[in-house]
Design an enzyme around this catalytic site. Structure first.
Site, PDB file in Angstrom:
ATOM      1  N   CYS A  96       0.840  -1.199   0.000  1.00 45.40           N
ATOM      2  CA  CYS A  96       0.000   0.000   0.000  1.00 45.40           C
ATOM      3  C   CYS A  96       0.881   1.258   0.000  1.00 45.40           C
ATOM      4  CB  CYS A  96      -0.892  -0.001   1.239  1.00 45.40           C
ATOM      5  SG  CYS A  96      -1.807   1.530   1.404  1.00 45.40           S
ATOM      6  N   HIS A 124       3.624  -7.885  13.746  1.00 44.23           N
ATOM      7  CA  HIS A 124       2.831  -7.643  12.533  1.00 44.23           C
ATOM      8  C   HIS A 124       3.759  -7.498  11.324  1.00 44.23           C
ATOM      9  CE1 HIS A 124       0.034  -5.827   9.696  1.00 44.23           C
ATOM     10  NE2 HIS A 124      -0.940  -6.229  10.494  1.00 44.23           N
ATOM     11  N   GLU A 126       3.615  -5.747   8.644  1.00 44.22           N
ATOM     12  CA  GLU A 126       3.891  -4.359   8.212  1.00 44.22           C
ATOM     13  C   GLU A 126       5.017  -3.746   9.051  1.00 44.22           C
ATOM     14  OE1 GLU A 126       0.601  -1.394   8.345  1.00 44.22           O
ATOM     15  OE2 GLU A 126       2.161  -0.051   9.051  1.00 44.22           O
ATOM     16  N   THR A 163       0.645   1.919  10.406  1.00 43.31           N
ATOM     17  CA  THR A 163      -0.378   2.740   9.727  1.00 43.31           C
ATOM     18  C   THR A 163      -1.776   2.643  10.347  1.00 43.31           C
ATOM     19  OG1 THR A 163      -0.767   0.925   8.197  1.00 43.31           O
ATOM     20  CG2 THR A 163       0.766   2.638   7.469  1.00 43.31           C
ATOM     21  N   SER A 266     -10.160  -4.738   5.564  1.00 44.86           N
ATOM     22  CA  SER A 266     -10.014  -5.841   4.609  1.00 44.86           C
ATOM     23  C   SER A 266     -11.259  -6.730   4.567  1.00 44.86           C
ATOM     24  CB  SER A 266      -8.765  -6.665   4.952  1.00 44.86           C
ATOM     25  OG  SER A 266      -8.783  -7.037   6.303  1.00 44.86           O
TER      26      SER A 266
HETATM   27  S1  SF4 Z   1      -5.440   0.374   6.051  1.00 40.95           S
HETATM   28 FE1  SF4 Z   1      -3.419  -0.319   5.396  1.00 40.95          FE
HETATM   29  S2  SF4 Z   1      -3.773  -1.100   3.349  1.00 40.95           S
HETATM   30 FE2  SF4 Z   1      -5.542   0.149   3.860  1.00 40.95          FE
HETATM   31  S3  SF4 Z   1      -5.113   2.192   3.003  1.00 40.95           S
HETATM   32 FE3  SF4 Z   1      -4.440   2.166   5.141  1.00 40.95          FE
HETATM   33  S4  SF4 Z   1      -2.288   1.577   5.096  1.00 40.95           S
HETATM   34 FE4  SF4 Z   1      -3.191   1.052   3.124  1.00 40.95          FE
END
Ligand code: SF4
Length: 283
Positions: A96, A124, A126, A163, A266
């Protein structure tokens, strides 16, 4: 009288997951299947759908059998990319762009001689990937004392966030570091790398929770952002994390009427529709 079901403004795939799933669909269709290094998203229903169109998850670089592999939206560190390239395997990079921004920040911090602290879950993928870009000069924690408690801590420190973290929690963590890690000649560089989609989703969900007697968060049990939505909603109302409509228990709604439904980044729209439909069928 039936339940009054309200859906959060932002549900379903976030920008990054939608982009990753679309890329995988295209590649799988063109090549008749593709392998992904690790689960591309933390959602079993989506993974099952991808599996049906030929997307196969492999756990390590050594496990890749074909000549192409997809990197998940969570991204990986540079060592992993080198390992894949060394085997002559092509990469489809679905990392991403928001995760990439955090990786670039980690790389720049390392190049400028900073030690990087990532506010996030050390296990995790990420976070592991971002730390990889910090060139081995970093750590991940959600407890500031893990850094401030070490003998002779680094003087030049960069602070990033996974994130999907809660912004207020990141701010609290950064304040703790300012209070205890700023000593003579030290330098603290704080970069907010929380994703915009997550920020908006959390704010929408919180206002929904404030008007609901019960909230259902539809998302994977291992999905970090879904768990954060549960954490936020639980502070104001009764909240359950469910993966599918089958997990709904009618006993939850005995004295409740106003039900809020939200989802992790997701979770596909079909699964959320099924949850809403089941709720609306309860009397
Ligand atoms: S939740 Fe994760 S995959 Fe979705 S836009 Fe934010 S950083 Fe990107």
């Amino acid at each position: 009288m039936g339940l009054r079901v309200e859906r959060a403004a932002a549900t379903g795939f976030c920008f990054g997951v939608k982009r990753a799933v679309d890329m995988l669909r295209r590649v799988a269709q063109k090549r008749g299947g593709v392998e992904t290094l690790g689960a591309v998203v933390h959602n079993r229903q989506v993974l099952r759908h991808l599996e049906n169109i030929g997307v196969r998850v492999v756990g390590s670089v050594a496990g890749i059998q074909g000549d192409t592999v997809a990197i998940s939206s969570h991204g990986v560190g540079p060592q992993v990319i080198e390992e894949i390239r060394a085997r002559g395997i092509d990469i489809v990079d679905t990392t991403c762009p928001f995760v990439k921004r955090a990786q670039v920040a980690a790389r720049r911090l390392a190049e400028s001689g900073f030690f990087t602290i990532v506010f996030g879950d050390v296990d995790h993928p990420e976070v592991k990937g971002i730390l990889g870009w910090a060139g081995g000069k970093g750590m991940a924690t959600q407890d500031a004392t893990a850094f401030t408690g070490i003998d002779n801590p680094q003087r030049r420190v960069g602070v990033l966030s996974q994130t999907t973290q809660i912004p207020a929690e990141f701010a609290r963590f950064a304040r703790q570091l300012i209070d205890s890690a700023l000593v003579k000649d030290s330098e603290l560089r704080i970069i907010d790398t929380i994703c915009h989609d997550i920020r908006r989703r959390q704010a929408d969900t919180l206002s929904l929770a404030e008007e609901s007697e019960l909230v259902l968060v539809v998302g994977g049990q291992t999905s970090a952002n879904s768990r954060h939505l549960v954490e936020l909603c639980s502070r104001v109302t009764e909240t359950y994390l469910i993966e599918t409509a089958d997990e709904i228990r009618s006993s939850w709604f005995r004295d409740k009427r106003r039900i809020g439904v939200t989802s992790g980044a997701s979770t596909d729209e079909q699964t959320i529709d099924e949850v809403v439909k089941k709720l609306e069928s309860l009397t």
